[in-house]
Write a protein that holds these residues in place. Structure first.
Motif, PDB file in Angstrom:
ATOM      1  N   ALA A 141     -17.911   3.077  -3.343  1.00  0.00           N
ATOM      2  CA  ALA A 141     -17.040   3.789  -2.759  1.00  0.00           C
ATOM      3  C   ALA A 141     -17.360   4.622  -1.487  1.00  0.00           C
ATOM      4  CB  ALA A 141     -16.082   4.504  -3.743  1.00  0.00           C
ATOM      5  N   SER A 145     -16.835   4.550   2.522  1.00  0.00           N
ATOM      6  CA  SER A 145     -16.518   5.606   3.371  1.00  0.00           C
ATOM      7  C   SER A 145     -17.322   5.649   4.681  1.00  0.00           C
ATOM      8  CB  SER A 145     -16.743   6.937   2.580  1.00  0.00           C
ATOM      9  OG  SER A 145     -18.261   7.230   2.379  1.00  0.00           O
ATOM     10  N   SER A 164      -6.441  -3.683   2.792  1.00  0.00           N
ATOM     11  CA  SER A 164      -5.654  -2.800   2.379  1.00  0.00           C
ATOM     12  C   SER A 164      -4.214  -3.473   1.542  1.00  0.00           C
ATOM     13  CB  SER A 164      -4.961  -2.157   3.636  1.00  0.00           C
ATOM     14  OG  SER A 164      -4.021  -1.163   3.303  1.00  0.00           O
ATOM     15  N   VAL A 167      -5.315  -4.120  -1.979  1.00  0.00           N
ATOM     16  CA  VAL A 167      -5.266  -2.825  -2.590  1.00  0.00           C
ATOM     17  C   VAL A 167      -3.735  -2.407  -3.150  1.00  0.00           C
ATOM     18  CG1 VAL A 167      -5.988  -0.509  -2.792  1.00  0.00           C
ATOM     19  CG2 VAL A 167      -7.533  -2.252  -1.829  1.00  0.00           C
ATOM     20  N   LEU A 180     -11.473  -0.617  -5.472  1.00  0.00           N
ATOM     21  CA  LEU A 180     -10.478   0.066  -5.961  1.00  0.00           C
ATOM     22  C   LEU A 180     -11.036   0.772  -7.159  1.00  0.00           C
ATOM     23  CD1 LEU A 180      -7.653   1.537  -5.649  1.00  0.00           C
ATOM     24  CD2 LEU A 180      -6.849  -0.518  -7.031  1.00  0.00           C
ATOM     25  N   PHE A 183     -13.616   3.365  -6.344  1.00  0.00           N
ATOM     26  CA  PHE A 183     -12.904   4.398  -5.531  1.00  0.00           C
ATOM     27  C   PHE A 183     -12.297   5.532  -6.531  1.00  0.00           C
ATOM     28  CE2 PHE A 183      -9.422   6.434  -3.385  1.00  0.00           C
ATOM     29  CZ  PHE A 183      -9.999   6.767  -2.121  1.00  0.00           C
ATOM     30  N   PRO A 257      -5.280   5.664  -7.453  1.00  0.00           N
ATOM     31  CA  PRO A 257      -6.308   5.606  -6.435  1.00  0.00           C
ATOM     32  C   PRO A 257      -5.651   4.782  -5.167  1.00  0.00           C
ATOM     33  CG  PRO A 257      -7.059   4.270  -7.945  1.00  0.00           C
ATOM     34  CD  PRO A 257      -5.910   4.652  -8.673  1.00  0.00           C
ATOM     35  N   GLU A 260      -4.154   6.410  -1.859  1.00  0.00           N
ATOM     36  CA  GLU A 260      -5.139   6.994  -1.076  1.00  0.00           C
ATOM     37  C   GLU A 260      -6.138   6.075  -0.138  1.00  0.00           C
ATOM     38  OE1 GLU A 260      -8.452  10.675  -1.108  1.00  0.00           O
ATOM     39  OE2 GLU A 260      -6.469  10.637  -2.577  1.00  0.00           O
ATOM     40  N   LEU A 261      -6.565   4.998  -1.096  1.00  0.00           N
ATOM     41  CA  LEU A 261      -7.294   4.086  -0.553  1.00  0.00           C
ATOM     42  C   LEU A 261      -6.717   3.239   0.619  1.00  0.00           C
ATOM     43  CD1 LEU A 261     -10.056   2.650  -0.249  1.00  0.00           C
ATOM     44  CD2 LEU A 261      -9.395   1.158  -2.198  1.00  0.00           C
ATOM     45  N   THR A 262      -5.499   2.954   0.495  1.00  0.00           N
ATOM     46  CA  THR A 262      -4.719   2.237   1.349  1.00  0.00           C
ATOM     47  C   THR A 262      -4.425   3.159   2.663  1.00  0.00           C
ATOM     48  OG1 THR A 262      -3.511   1.063  -0.631  1.00  0.00           O
ATOM     49  CG2 THR A 262      -2.542   0.976   1.879  1.00  0.00           C
TER      50      THR A 262
END
Length: 270
Positions: A141, A145, A164, A167, A180, A183, A257, A260-262
């Motif tokens: 993760a 970033s 995206s 996910v 994911l 993350f 999660p 937020e990851l998307t």
């Protein structure tokens, strides 16, 4: 000039020297110790290359190039955490000695400055340790970033959009599932570290307040000692409350999660 004055003046530069050593070590040591950190300006493009290739492959198993990069990135965080911890411990010792000298040192105002500077740098070093422990425990993760924004690169933007979509689809597999999972763990680690920090700060604030209450009617306790206990207890308690807020926010993200990851991936894709 008295020996105490000379000692106070020379002692005041110690935190500045330690902070300079910390900065130099952060710049020089990790690239020497960890190959992945060499040519650090290229880290983003390297992360883009290995992660893009992994997404295109569509396999849950990480390619050798990605494994090497992630493991190197983990080692990089470990080295930086160790450097920050060493500097933080040294600065904490400086702060304790400055506190002792300030309480008993008459007109030793330089010790007050030393105490504030050393304590602030020690607390910052502790935050750096926590941040790097987070990266070391969830290196995938952390590597994600590093990904740069698409900036008009249609092929890379399509890869980000694909990742995206996978996910956000629910129960993703392959690269999306692995990213994911890590993350979520990334935020869970931060929540746990923030809780530990909040507990430590809370205990420290409570002990300071208790000592201040005991010293209220104790004429043998120096006035500066009482002032220091009063001054420190409130900001430490406030920092503990802020750490609790950070922990709660990250527990929430770790529990769900995907949004937020998307959002992060969509932001990179533009």
């Amino acid at each position: 000039m008295t020996p105490l004055s000379r000692s106070n003046r020379s002692y005041a530069i110690v935190p500045l020297l330690l902070s300079a050593i910390l900065v130099v070590a952060f710049v020089v040591v990790p690239p020497l110790a960890v190959p992945v950190a060499r040519g650090g300006v290229d880290l983003s493009s390297r992360a883009q290359g290995v992660i893009t290739a992994w997404v295109a492959e569509g396999s849950a198993e990480r390619p050798a190039a990605l494994r090497d990069f992630v493991e190197g990135w983990r080692d990089y965080h470990v080295v930086k955490a160790a450097l920050a911890a060493a500097a933080g411990l040294a600065l904490w010792r400086v702060a304790r000695e400055a506190r002792r000298r300030w309480v008993v040192g008459g007109r030793a105002y330089g010790q007050a400055v030393t105490l504030v500077v050393a304590s602030g740098l020690a607390f910052f070093a502790a935050l750096v340790v926590l941040a790097n422990l987070q990266g070391a425990l969830a290196p995938l993760a952390s590597a994600v970033s590093l990904l740069p924004s698409a900036d008009g690169d249609a092929s890379y933007a399509a890869t980000l959009a694909r990742l995206s979509a996978q996910v956000s689809a629910g129960r993703p597999t392959g690269a999306a599932g692995a990213v994911l999972t890590d993350f979520a763990f990334f935020h869970l680690v931060l929540a746990a570290l923030a809780w530990l920090l909040a507990i430590g700060l809370g205990i420290g604030s409570f002990r300071l307040l208790r000592r201040r209450l005991r010293a209220r009617h104790d004429v043998s306790t120096p006035r500066r000692e009482k002032l220091l206990l009063t001054t420190l207890s409130a900001p430490i308690a406030a920092a503990a409350l802020f750490a609790l807020v950070v922990a709660s926010a990250n527990i929430s993200t770790a529990g769900d999660p995907a949004p937020e990851l998307t959002a992060f991936l969509d932001g990179l894709g533009g």
